[in-house]
Design a protein around this motif. Structure first.
Motif, PDB file in Angstrom:
ATOM      1  N   ALA A   1       0.828  -1.210   0.000  1.00 56.94           N
ATOM      2  CA  ALA A   1       0.000   0.000   0.000  1.00 56.94           C
ATOM      3  C   ALA A   1       0.862   1.259   0.000  1.00 56.94           C
ATOM      4  N   VAL A   2       1.931   1.250   0.785  1.00 54.96           N
ATOM      5  CA  VAL A   2       2.833   2.399   0.825  1.00 54.96           C
ATOM      6  C   VAL A   2       3.500   2.590  -0.534  1.00 54.96           C
ATOM      7  N   ASP A   3       3.910   1.491  -1.158  1.00 58.54           N
ATOM      8  CA  ASP A   3       4.566   1.575  -2.465  1.00 58.54           C
ATOM      9  C   ASP A   3       3.632   2.178  -3.511  1.00 58.54           C
ATOM     10  N   ALA A   4       2.387   1.721  -3.516  1.00 58.94           N
ATOM     11  CA  ALA A   4       1.424   2.247  -4.484  1.00 58.94           C
ATOM     12  C   ALA A   4       1.127   3.722  -4.235  1.00 58.94           C
ATOM     13  N   ALA A   5       1.219   4.128  -2.979  1.00 55.30           N
ATOM     14  CA  ALA A   5       0.918   5.516  -2.646  1.00 55.30           C
ATOM     15  C   ALA A   5       2.061   6.457  -2.998  1.00 55.30           C
ATOM     16  N   CYS A   6       3.316   6.064  -2.691  1.00 51.90           N
ATOM     17  CA  CYS A   6       4.350   7.106  -2.746  1.00 51.90           C
ATOM     18  C   CYS A   6       5.645   6.723  -3.439  1.00 51.90           C
ATOM     19  N   SER A   7       5.689   5.618  -4.182  1.00 48.79           N
ATOM     20  CA  SER A   7       6.921   5.313  -4.901  1.00 48.79           C
ATOM     21  C   SER A   7       7.174   6.344  -5.996  1.00 48.79           C
TER      22      SER A   7
END
Length: 304
Positions: free
Chosen positions: A46-52
């Motif tokens: 979820a973090v990767d999809a949000a802010c990569s």
């Protein structure tokens, strides 16, 4: 990233590769390790999809393509951007999320795992970063100035460790340590004697073992971990926001203990940027600073 290994504490573990480093979890109940790993993987995804900044379809990249217009973002991205802006404010701009363009200009324009081992000869250009105060966040309404590429790498991984550890502890009712490279967070009850951690940047470097109490965290920032370029002109990923170039390596590594990984990482990164001013910055915070010559400075009760 720094080599930080959990010593055996009688709990089970799981580990896998992610974000150019290793994710490792340790739980106090071995029966919960598979469920804990699934929860951590979901949080990291979820973090990767949000802010990569390496994914063209991430929310962050969409916001950076908005031509300076405000966009509504998810609560998760709002939290992550808010954490990055808070870190910038707390450090007087030493930890600045607007360095994304400068990092790309120096050759760090893809996941670090794709750079490792390549003889990259980046076209070094100086990027004057736009300054974190140019970014606006009002609730879930985010405004990124036109032409600015945000990079949340200095804070998002640490925040992800905090979030993942809390999620495992709450949903499974166990004690857990989550390590994402040099960022370590714990939640729930600790094993007897605390979480034992071996802190060492590279094989052969100075090492020490510390014990983290329940809920404590540890972050290590390094100028030796993520390096690229040709031999003799290697670059590293911690930039001075005032110049858009890698900071002079006054410190090889800085490790900081705190009661959130986000706070620990904010201080360890700022200390690298601050250079000779790092000791004044850290004060009585438990921390360990290692010079390029492998001399150590220990502050705030860091164990001898």
């Amino acid at each position: 990233m720094p080599l930080i290994e959990m010593l055996p504490v009688g709990a089970d573990t799981a580990q896998w590769s992610v974000w150019g480093t290793t994710a490792r979890i340790v739980v106090t109940d071995p029966a919960a390790v598979e469920d804990a790993a699934a929860l951590v993987r979901a949080e990291l995804a979820a973090v990767d999809a949000a802010c990569s900044r390496f994914r063209p379809d991430s929310e962050l990249r969409d916001a950076c393509r908005s031509r300076g217009l405000p966009v509504t973002v998810s609560p998760l991205l709002a939290d992550l951007v808010g954490a990055a802006l808070a870190a910038a404010r707390q450090t007087g701009g030493d930890v600045d999320p607007t360095v994304g363009g400068a990092l790309c200009g120096l050759g760090y324009d893809r996941d670090f795992a794709a750079i490792t081992g390549q003889q990259v000869a980046p076209a070094v250009r100086v990027f004057a970063t736009p300054d974190w105060r140019s970014v606006r966040l009002d609730g879930e309404l985010l405004t990124v100035p036109d032409g600015v590429l945000l990079d949340l790498g200095a804070t998002a991984k640490a925040a992800a460790a905090d979030r993942a550890a809390a999620r495992v502890a709450v949903q499974l009712g166990v004690g857990v340590m989550v390590a994402l490279g040099g960022d370590i967070a714990t939640a729930g009850p600790a094993p007897d004697g605390g979480w034992r951690v071996l802190v060492q940047d590279r094989p052969g470097d100075p090492s020490c073992v510390i014990r983290l109490p329940a809920g404590a965290a540890l972050a290590t920032s390094s100028t030796a971990g993520r390096v690229w370029g040709r031999p003799g002109e290697q670059l590293h990923h911690i930039l001075d926001p005032r110049t858009g170039l890698p900071v002079s390596p006054v410190w090889r590594t800085v490790s900081v203990a705190a009661f959130s990984c986000l706070r620990a990482n904010t201080l360890s990164t700022a200390a690298i940027v601050r250079g000779h001013g790092a000791v004044d910055l850290l004060g009585n915070v438990p921390s360990r600073l290692v010079t390029p010559g492998l001399d150590e400075t220990r502050l705030g009760g860091w164990p001898e």
